[in-house]
Motif scaffolding. Structure first.
Motif, PDB file in Angstrom:
ATOM      1  N   LEU A  23       0.811  -1.216   0.000  1.00  0.00           N
ATOM      2  CA  LEU A  23       0.000   0.000   0.000  1.00  0.00           C
ATOM      3  C   LEU A  23       0.850   1.275   0.000  1.00  0.00           C
ATOM      4  N   LYS A  29      -1.442   6.666  -5.961  1.00  0.00           N
ATOM      5  CA  LYS A  29      -2.184   5.413  -5.775  1.00  0.00           C
ATOM      6  C   LYS A  29      -1.279   4.425  -5.050  1.00  0.00           C
ATOM      7  N   SER A  30      -1.875   3.325  -4.569  1.00  0.00           N
ATOM      8  CA  SER A  30      -1.060   2.329  -3.875  1.00  0.00           C
ATOM      9  C   SER A  30      -0.237   1.515  -4.868  1.00  0.00           C
ATOM     10  N   TYR A  33      -2.371  -1.044  -6.400  1.00  0.00           N
ATOM     11  CA  TYR A  33      -3.198  -0.463  -7.478  1.00  0.00           C
ATOM     12  C   TYR A  33      -2.399  -0.391  -8.772  1.00  0.00           C
ATOM     13  N   ARG A  34      -1.187   0.134  -8.681  1.00  0.00           N
ATOM     14  CA  ARG A  34      -0.349   0.287  -9.888  1.00  0.00           C
ATOM     15  C   ARG A  34      -0.035  -1.085 -10.505  1.00  0.00           C
ATOM     16  N   GLU A  37      -3.185  -2.452 -12.153  1.00  0.00           N
ATOM     17  CA  GLU A  37      -3.368  -1.680 -13.383  1.00  0.00           C
ATOM     18  C   GLU A  37      -2.560  -2.293 -14.530  1.00  0.00           C
ATOM     19  N   GLU A  64      -9.013  -2.031  -0.515  1.00  0.00           N
ATOM     20  CA  GLU A  64      -8.334  -1.515  -1.718  1.00  0.00           C
ATOM     21  C   GLU A  64      -8.747  -2.324  -2.955  1.00  0.00           C
ATOM     22  N   ALA A  65      -8.802  -3.653  -2.815  1.00  0.00           N
ATOM     23  CA  ALA A  65      -9.207  -4.507  -3.939  1.00  0.00           C
ATOM     24  C   ALA A  65     -10.639  -4.201  -4.362  1.00  0.00           C
ATOM     25  N   GLN A  67     -12.332  -1.480  -3.949  1.00  0.00           N
ATOM     26  CA  GLN A  67     -12.395  -0.155  -4.595  1.00  0.00           C
ATOM     27  C   GLN A  67     -11.982  -0.243  -6.065  1.00  0.00           C
ATOM     28  N   MET A  68     -11.145  -1.224  -6.389  1.00  0.00           N
ATOM     29  CA  MET A  68     -10.688  -1.411  -7.764  1.00  0.00           C
ATOM     30  C   MET A  68     -11.565  -2.406  -8.525  1.00  0.00           C
ATOM     31  N   SER A 101       2.469 -10.004  -5.365  1.00  0.00           N
ATOM     32  CA  SER A 101       2.187  -8.562  -5.293  1.00  0.00           C
ATOM     33  C   SER A 101       3.442  -7.711  -5.178  1.00  0.00           C
TER      34      SER A 101
END
Length: 268
Positions: A23, A29-30, A33-34, A37, A64-65, A67-68, A101
């Motif tokens: 994170l 962004k975290s 997230y990147r 993406e 976080e997951a 939200q994505m 990750s």
């Protein structure tokens, strides 16, 4: 047999060397997230599942997951083989991709290349990766296995390292599983000299800098783009160069029969 592809991304907040690394912020962004993406940029259609422990400390990763709009599976903290297997089974996978990750610079083209190899050889392989042996810069880790393959490993693997690292039982038993490996088509081996993964603070500073340099102009920057940047600005390469070649193998050389001391840095 179908070909539903599920990418399982293991993550946790309690990483020993750099807690909460998934994170850490990168361009607002975290890091997770990147990375996701980038996984979403692959040509092949695949479902992404973030697989995290049931520990309450990891609730924040689940948020976080969600939200994505990425699925989240919660399971065993230390038995990663079980966590990968259960996540894949829950989402009806035919083909499971293990991408950890800590690879936020992974090149979507390399994922596609390994998938292409798997599909160009239908029915020939239970397991295909670009890691045994590795040639790409560390942090482009792609391991593909059939559901039957991971299920067999899940039923039969007993050693702690096989459970903790998910796939060693597979690639250590080449008489049981049909194994394929994709090497870098450039004929080079940067697996011990270039480090695009995150485990230390210096790795974070390196990754952050690469994103700041490349992402604003080209969101889907490639492995070659990173290498060109490092040629142009060697000071970026030097940020985490001391850790190049450092990986988990170093603690298990006496237990792994398919890994040699030349595939890890033992002292640093």
């Amino acid at each position: 047999m179908g070909d539903k592809k599920v990418i399982v991304v293991q993550a946790r907040m309690s990483s020993t060397r750099l807690p909460g690394k998934v994170l850490l912020p990168i361009l607002g962004k975290s890091l997770l997230y990147r990375m996701i993406e980038r996984l979403q940029m692959i040509r092949h259609k695949a479902q992404i599942v973030v697989a995290i422990p049931e520990d309450s400390a990891d609730d924040i990763i689940e948020q976080e997951a969600l939200q994505m709009n990425v699925a989240c599976y919660r399971g065993s903290l230390n038995n990663l083989l079980d966590r990968h297997y259960q996540a894949a089974k829950l989402h009806n996978a035919d083909i499971v991709l293990k991408i950890p990750s800590d690879c936020p610079l992974i090149d979507p083209r390399i994922i596609d290349e390994v998938l292409d190899f798997y599909f160009e050889h239908p029915g020939e392989y239970d397991f295909v990766s670009n890691l045994h042996p590795a040639t790409f810069p560390d942090g482009n880790d792609v391991e593909i296995m059939t559901m039957g393959c991971i299920e067999k490993a899940w039923k039969e693997a007993k050693r702690l390292l096989e459970l903790e690292h998910t796939t060693p039982y597979i690639w250590e038993n080449q008489e049981i599983f049909r194994i394929g490996n994709v090497t870098w088509d450039k004929g080079k081996d940067y697996s011990m000299s270039h480090r695009f993964t995150i485990d230390y603070e210096a790795d974070y500073q390196f990754i952050k800098r690469v994103y700041e340099e490349l992402y604003p102009k080209k969101k889907d920057f490639s492995c070659d783009d990173i290498l060109n940047l490092l040629n142009d600005k060697p000071e970026i390469y030097n940020i985490n160069a001391q850790y190049a070649g450092v990986n988990w193998y170093r603690n298990h050389l006496d237990e792994l029969k398919t890994v040699s001391s030349g595939q890890t840095k033992v002292t640093f």
